[in-house]
Motif scaffolding. Structure first.
Motif, PDB file in Angstrom:
ATOM      1  N   VAL A 177      40.610  36.736  37.077  1.00  0.00           N
ATOM      2  CA  VAL A 177      40.804  36.710  38.527  1.00  0.00           C
ATOM      3  C   VAL A 177      40.529  35.307  39.052  1.00  0.00           C
ATOM      4  CG1 VAL A 177      40.191  37.740  40.740  1.00  0.00           C
ATOM      5  CG2 VAL A 177      39.992  39.092  38.640  1.00  0.00           C
TER       6      VAL A 177
ATOM      7  N   SER B 126      44.296  36.135  46.330  1.00  0.00           N
ATOM      8  CA  SER B 126      43.801  36.309  44.963  1.00  0.00           C
ATOM      9  C   SER B 126      44.951  36.391  43.982  1.00  0.00           C
ATOM     10  CB  SER B 126      42.956  37.594  44.856  1.00  0.00           C
ATOM     11  OG  SER B 126      41.889  37.591  45.775  1.00  0.00           O
TER      12      SER B 126
ATOM     13  N   PHE C 168      45.509  38.063  40.126  1.00  0.00           N
ATOM     14  CA  PHE C 168      45.017  38.857  38.994  1.00  0.00           C
ATOM     15  C   PHE C 168      45.999  38.697  37.838  1.00  0.00           C
ATOM     16  CE2 PHE C 168      42.709  40.656  42.432  1.00  0.00           C
ATOM     17  CZ  PHE C 168      41.586  41.275  41.911  1.00  0.00           C
TER      18      PHE C 168
END
Length: 362
Positions: free
Chosen positions: A342, A350, A352
Motif C-alpha cells: 500500500v 491510495s 493498493f
C-alpha cells in the motif's frame, strides 16, 4: 484407596500373573487373563489404561494380539513382555504402532513400573486431546449454526425491510416522515453490510482453496455492475484496464473477495468535496501470476495508518466502517499465497498493489 491405574496383564502362565500381582497389587488396579478371549472380555467390560501381554502364547503371539486390540481399542497403550529377542518382529511392531514399549523377561520391577507410568501418562494425554477435539467440534458445529442463521434467517427480514423501503422510494415518499425513512434505510444497509462481512470472513477462513480458470475482465465488470446500484458510486468514474496475456488459474471465490474489498475500500474513501472522483483498476496476468492494482484519489491516510489497516476492527482510515474489509482481504490473500502493498498520502489517495501466484492446471 483403589489405585488410579487399571492394568490388564495377559499371559498363559498363571505363575507369571501371580508374580505380577504380588509385585504391583498396591500400585495399580490389576486385571489378569490367561487367554486372549478372556482378555477381550475384560477390555469390553472395564476401562483399561495400560495393556501388557506376553509375546509367547499358545493361541497367538503377543504382537498378533496387539494388532487386534489396536483396531478395537486404539487408545490403550500396549507393553510387550518377551523372553527372547526377535528384533525384526519387535521393530515392525514398534514402527506400526502396535506396541508402545517392550520389556525383556524376567522383567525388572522398576523398569516395568516406569513403563506403566509412562504408558498411563500417554493414555491420559490422548484422552484429554480427544476431549478437546470433541469440544472444538461442538464449538465448530455451533459456529456453523450461527453463521447459517446470519446468512439465512437474519438475511430474510433484512431483505423484507429493504423491499418495503424500495416501494417507498418508488412511490416517492421518502420525505413524507421527515428523515425517518432515510435513517431506516441507512441502518438497514449498515446491518446488511455487517452481516455480509461476517459471513464473508467465515467463508474465507473455512472454505478449501479451489483452482479454476479466472477471467478477470468479466469478474471486474460484474462487480462494478453490482456497485453501480449503490448510492456511493454515482459520481465516481471507473477506469478498467485488464491485460490477460496468459490464462490464470486460482480460487475465484477468494480472488473475488480481494477485488470486491479493494473496490469497496476505494469507494468508501472518496472525498465528498472532490469534483472528479476516480478509481482505476489495472490487472495483468502472466505465467508467474496476476498483478492487480487499485488506485483512488480519495482521502488517503497518514503513514502511521498504513501498517494498521489490515488489523481486524481497525477504523482509523474509515471511522464509519466495520474495520473488517481489509482484514478479510489479507486473510484471503494468505490462503492464495498472495501479497499486498500500500502507498497512500493523506488528502490525495491510495494505491493498493496485489500479487497472486498463477496455479495452472497440471
Amino acid at each position: 484407596m483403589t489405585p488410579e491405574i487399571n492394568v490388564l496383564y495377559v499371559d498363559d502362565e498363571q505363575q507369571n500373573l501371580n508374580s505380577f500381582k504380588a509385585a504391583f497389587r498396591t500400585r495399580y488396579r490389576i486385571f489378569t487373563a490367561l487367554s486372549v478371549t478372556a482378555a477381550l472380555d475384560i477390555l469390553d467390560r472395564d476401562e483399561i489404561h495400560v495393556l501388557i501381554s506376553d509375546q509367547r502364547m499358545p493361541e497367538i503371539t503377543g504382537v498378533e494380539f496387539f494388532k487386534i486390540t489396536k483396531e478395537r481399542y486404539p487408545h490403550i497403550p500396549r507393553v510387550l513382555l518377551t523372553g527372547y529377542t526377535d528384533i525384526e518382529v519387535l521393530a515392525e511392531a514398534v514402527n506400526q504402532g502396535d506396541i508402545y514399549r517392550y520389556i525383556t523377561k524376567p522383567w525388572d520391577d522398576l523398569e516395568l513400573h516406569n513403563s506403566v507410568l509412562n504408558a498411563y501418562d500417554h493414555y491420559k494425554a490422548n484422552k484429554e486431546l480427544r476431549e478437546k477435539i470433541a469440544e472444538l467440534q461442538k464449538t465448530n458445529d455451533g459456529l456453523n449454526r450461527f453463521v447459517y442463521s446470519l446468512s439465512h434467517e437474519l438475511r430474510a427480514p433484512i431483505a423484507s425491510a429493504t423491499g418495503i423501503l424500495d416501494l417507498v422510494k418508488m412511490e416517492g415518499r421518502m420525505d413524507d416522515s421527515g428523515d425517518y425513512w432515510k435513517l431506516m434505510d441507512a441502518c438497514i444497509q449498515k446491518l446488511d453490510y455487517y452481516v455480509s462481512q461476517t459471513v464473508q470472513f467465515y467463508k474465507t477462513a473455512r472454505f478449501k482453496v479451489e483452482h479454476e480458470r479466472i477471467r478477470f475482465e468479466a469478474l471486474v465488470r460484474s462487480l462494478l455492475d453490482l456497485y453501480s446500484t449503490s448510492n456511493g458510486t454515482r459520481d465516481i468514474s471507473f477506469n478498467v484496464q485488464v491485460n490477460e496475456e496468459v490464462p490464470f488459474y486460482g480460487d475465484v471465490f477468494r480472488i473475488e473477495i480481494v477485488i470486491a474489498n479493494l473496490l469497496s475500500n476505494a469507494i468508501k474513501c472518496q472525498r465528498p468535496e472532490e469534483p472528479d472522483k476516480k478509481i482505476s483498476i489495472g490487472i495483468r496476468t502472466r505465467t508467474a501470476g496476476a498483478a492487480i492494482t487499485v488506485t483512488d484519489n480519495g482521502t488517503g491516510m497518514d503513514t502511521e495508518y498504513v501498517q494498521k489497516i489490515f488489523d481486524p476492527f481497525f477504523k482509523g482510515a474509515q471511522p464509519g466502517g466495520l474495520g473488517l474489509g481489509l482484514y478479510i482481504l489479507k486473510e484471503a490473500l494468505e490462503k492464495l499465497n498472495g501479497t499486498v502493498t500500500v502507498e497512500s498520502e493523506k488528502g490525495k489517495g491510495s494505491v493498493f498493489e496485489i500479487s497472486i501466484p498463477n496455479n495452472p492446471e497440471k
